[in-house]
Design an enzyme around this catalytic site. Structure first.
Site, PDB file in Angstrom:
ATOM      1  CG  ASP A 101      -7.690   3.011   4.701  1.00 11.90           C
ATOM      2  OD1 ASP A 101      -6.683   2.401   5.118  1.00 11.90           O
ATOM      3  OD2 ASP A 101      -7.660   3.783   3.713  1.00 11.90           O
TER       4      ASP A 101
ATOM      5  CB  VAL B 268       4.550   4.656  21.793  1.00 20.51           C
ATOM      6  CG1 VAL B 268       3.337   5.454  22.230  1.00 20.51           C
ATOM      7  CG2 VAL B 268       5.192   5.283  20.545  1.00 20.51           C
TER       8      VAL B 268
ATOM      9  CD1 TRP C 140       3.729  -6.539  14.940  1.00 15.51           C
ATOM     10  CD2 TRP C 140       2.413  -4.939  14.105  1.00 15.51           C
ATOM     11  NE1 TRP C 140       4.030  -6.397  13.598  1.00 15.51           N
ATOM     12  CE2 TRP C 140       3.237  -5.424  13.063  1.00 15.51           C
ATOM     13  CE3 TRP C 140       1.503  -3.912  13.799  1.00 15.51           C
ATOM     14  CZ2 TRP C 140       3.179  -4.920  11.752  1.00 15.51           C
ATOM     15  CZ3 TRP C 140       1.443  -3.433  12.507  1.00 15.51           C
ATOM     16  CH2 TRP C 140       2.273  -3.927  11.509  1.00 15.51           C
TER      17      TRP C 140
ATOM     18  CG  HIS D  94       6.176   4.029   9.171  1.00 15.36           C
ATOM     19  ND1 HIS D  94       6.328   3.321  10.335  1.00 15.36           N
ATOM     20  CD2 HIS D  94       5.419   3.243   8.353  1.00 15.36           C
ATOM     21  CE1 HIS D  94       5.685   2.164  10.235  1.00 15.36           C
ATOM     22  NE2 HIS D  94       5.119   2.097   9.041  1.00 15.36           N
TER      23      HIS D  94
ATOM     24  CG  LEU E  45      -1.831  -1.195   1.398  1.00 13.69           C
ATOM     25  CD1 LEU E  45      -2.562  -1.108   2.734  1.00 13.69           C
ATOM     26  CD2 LEU E  45      -2.825  -1.259   0.258  1.00 13.69           C
TER      27      LEU E  45
ATOM     28  CG  HIS F 200       4.384  -1.422  11.865  1.00 10.75           C
ATOM     29  ND1 HIS F 200       5.213  -2.146  11.040  1.00 10.75           N
ATOM     30  CD2 HIS F 200       3.732  -0.533  11.069  1.00 10.75           C
ATOM     31  CE1 HIS F 200       5.060  -1.712   9.793  1.00 10.75           C
ATOM     32  NE2 HIS F 200       4.174  -0.736   9.790  1.00 10.75           N
TER      33      HIS F 200
ATOM     34  CB  THR G   1       0.693   1.966  22.128  1.00 12.39           C
ATOM     35  OG1 THR G   1       2.106   1.805  22.281  1.00 12.39           O
ATOM     36  CG2 THR G   1       0.421   3.242  21.352  1.00 12.39           C
TER      37      THR G   1
ATOM     38  CD  GLU H 255       3.388   3.806   4.621  1.00  7.62           C
ATOM     39  OE1 GLU H 255       4.542   3.833   5.110  1.00  7.62           O
ATOM     40  OE2 GLU H 255       2.730   2.758   4.542  1.00  7.62           O
TER      41      GLU H 255
HETATM   42  N1  ARG Z   1       2.071  -1.842   4.577  1.00  7.82           N
HETATM   43  C1  ARG Z   1       2.226  -0.466   4.809  1.00  7.82           C
HETATM   44  C2  ARG Z   1       3.272  -0.131   5.882  1.00  7.82           C
HETATM   45  O1  ARG Z   1       3.543  -0.870   6.805  1.00  7.82           O
HETATM   46  C3  ARG Z   1       0.912   0.302   4.974  1.00  7.82           C
HETATM   47  C4  ARG Z   1      -0.247  -0.226   5.741  1.00  7.82           C
HETATM   48  C5  ARG Z   1      -1.409   0.786   5.741  1.00  7.82           C
HETATM   49  N2  ARG Z   1      -2.661   0.275   6.271  1.00  7.82           N
HETATM   50  C6  ARG Z   1      -3.886   0.790   5.980  1.00  7.82           C
HETATM   51  N3  ARG Z   1      -4.966   0.314   6.557  1.00  7.82           N
HETATM   52  N4  ARG Z   1      -4.053   1.758   5.124  1.00  7.82           N
HETATM   53  O2  ARG Z   1       3.888   0.929   5.858  1.00  7.82           O
HETATM   54 ZN    ZN Z   2       3.930   0.607   8.318  1.00  7.90          ZN
HETATM   55 CA    CA Z   3       4.520  -7.654  19.419  1.00 12.96          CA
END
Ligand code: ARG
Ligand code: ZN
Ligand code: CA
Length: 258
Positions: free
Chosen positions: A231, A191, A178, A170, A127, A176, A194, A167
């Site tokens: 989303d 963080v 998790w 990031h 994505l 992420h 969370t 993004e």
């Molecule tokens: N795979 C991508 C990443 O880790 C984007 C994930 C975006 N998820 C969404 N629900 N739009 O950077």
């Molecule tokens: Zn990501």
């Molecule tokens: Ca984890």
């Protein structure tokens, strides 16, 4: 009052038909990004009451660049026609004119967002992807999103503009939620507010969802932009995520503000 940080953005639309992405679509995407960062997204009403106290509202806001690096007027939307049908996310060809992409504008002055078709991998569609502060080469700093993730795009469940929100998280140093540890509970997103989470979420949960790492209480925060839910179910950053992003802006990306 909260400090407002205004970041100039250039969208490079690098496609065989770049007019396929309209100015209205870009404006909508920008509005979603701004609302999500400000915590002004209408769907924040779906944040459960137990996570509401953690709802983060950032002063980071984004606007279309109005001047090029040399001072000429610009719309902040740079359409580039390419003969490439899709771009590999590992090769980063989209970031260079010499490889049929588009060179970044001074990454110290603009947030560069490239919009293109991203080549799928054996594990599925990509994505989007982003650089973290300090990643090299500097010319590659910024965010890439697939055009099908734009609001109204064709990626079902991922076409409400939240890929750019994720993004850009990031880009401002968020990991992420998790902890990228493949189900272990040892990884961290650095963080503090969370919940510890085992692995990426997918789809849309509702109500309290517990896992191996947070097995009681309010469960994991699958509503967080830094998770992988659809989303429609991503509706919040936390206070400490906002603090981390604003600290990253000041420490690593303050030249964007001048
Ligand atoms: N795979 C991508 C990443 O880790 C984007 C994930 C975006 N998820 C969404 N629900 N739009 O950077
Ligand atoms: Zn990501
Ligand atoms: Ca984890």
């Amino acid at each position: 009052a909260k400090t407002v940080y205004s970041i100039p953005v250039v969208f490079h639309i690098v496609m065989s038909n770049p007019n396929q992405v309209t100015d209205a679509q870009i404006q909508k995407q920008l509005d979603i990004l701004n609302a999500d960062f400000a915590g002004a997204n209408a769907d924040s009403t779906s944040i459960p009451s137990y996570f509401k106290p953690l709802f983060g509202k950032s002063g980071i806001q984004f606007s279309l660049a109005q001047r090029t690096a040399t001072g000429d007027p610009t719309t902040g939307i740079n359409r580039v026609t390419t003969t490439k049908s899709s771009f590999s996310y590992t090769a980063n060809d989209v970031k260079y004119t010499s490889s049929r992409g588009a060179d970044s504008w001074d990454p110290d002055k603009y947030l560069n967002v490239w919009i293109c078709a991203i080549t799928a991998t054996s594990s599925g569609s990509i994505l989007g992807y982003a650089t973290f502060p300090g990643d090299m080469p500097a010319a590659e700093q910024g965010v890439v999103i697939d055009y099908r993730t734009l609001p109204g795009g064709s990626y079902t469940d991922y076409n409400s503009g939240r890929t750019l929100t994720h993004e850009t998280g990031h880009y401002f140093n968020l990991y992420h939620i998790w902890g990228d540890d493949d189900g272990a509970c040892s990884g961290s997103d650095y963080v503090e507010d969370t919940p510890n989470q085992a692995d990426a979420s997918s789809g849309c949960y509702s109500g309290v969802k517990t896992d191996n790492c947070t097995s009681s209480g309010n469960g994991i925060m699958y509503q967080n932009y830094m998770d992988y839910s659809d989303d429609a179910c991503l509706v919040m950053f936390t206070d400490a995520q906002v603090t981390r992003m604003e600290a990253a802006l000041v420490a690593y990306r303050s030249s964007l503000l001048t």
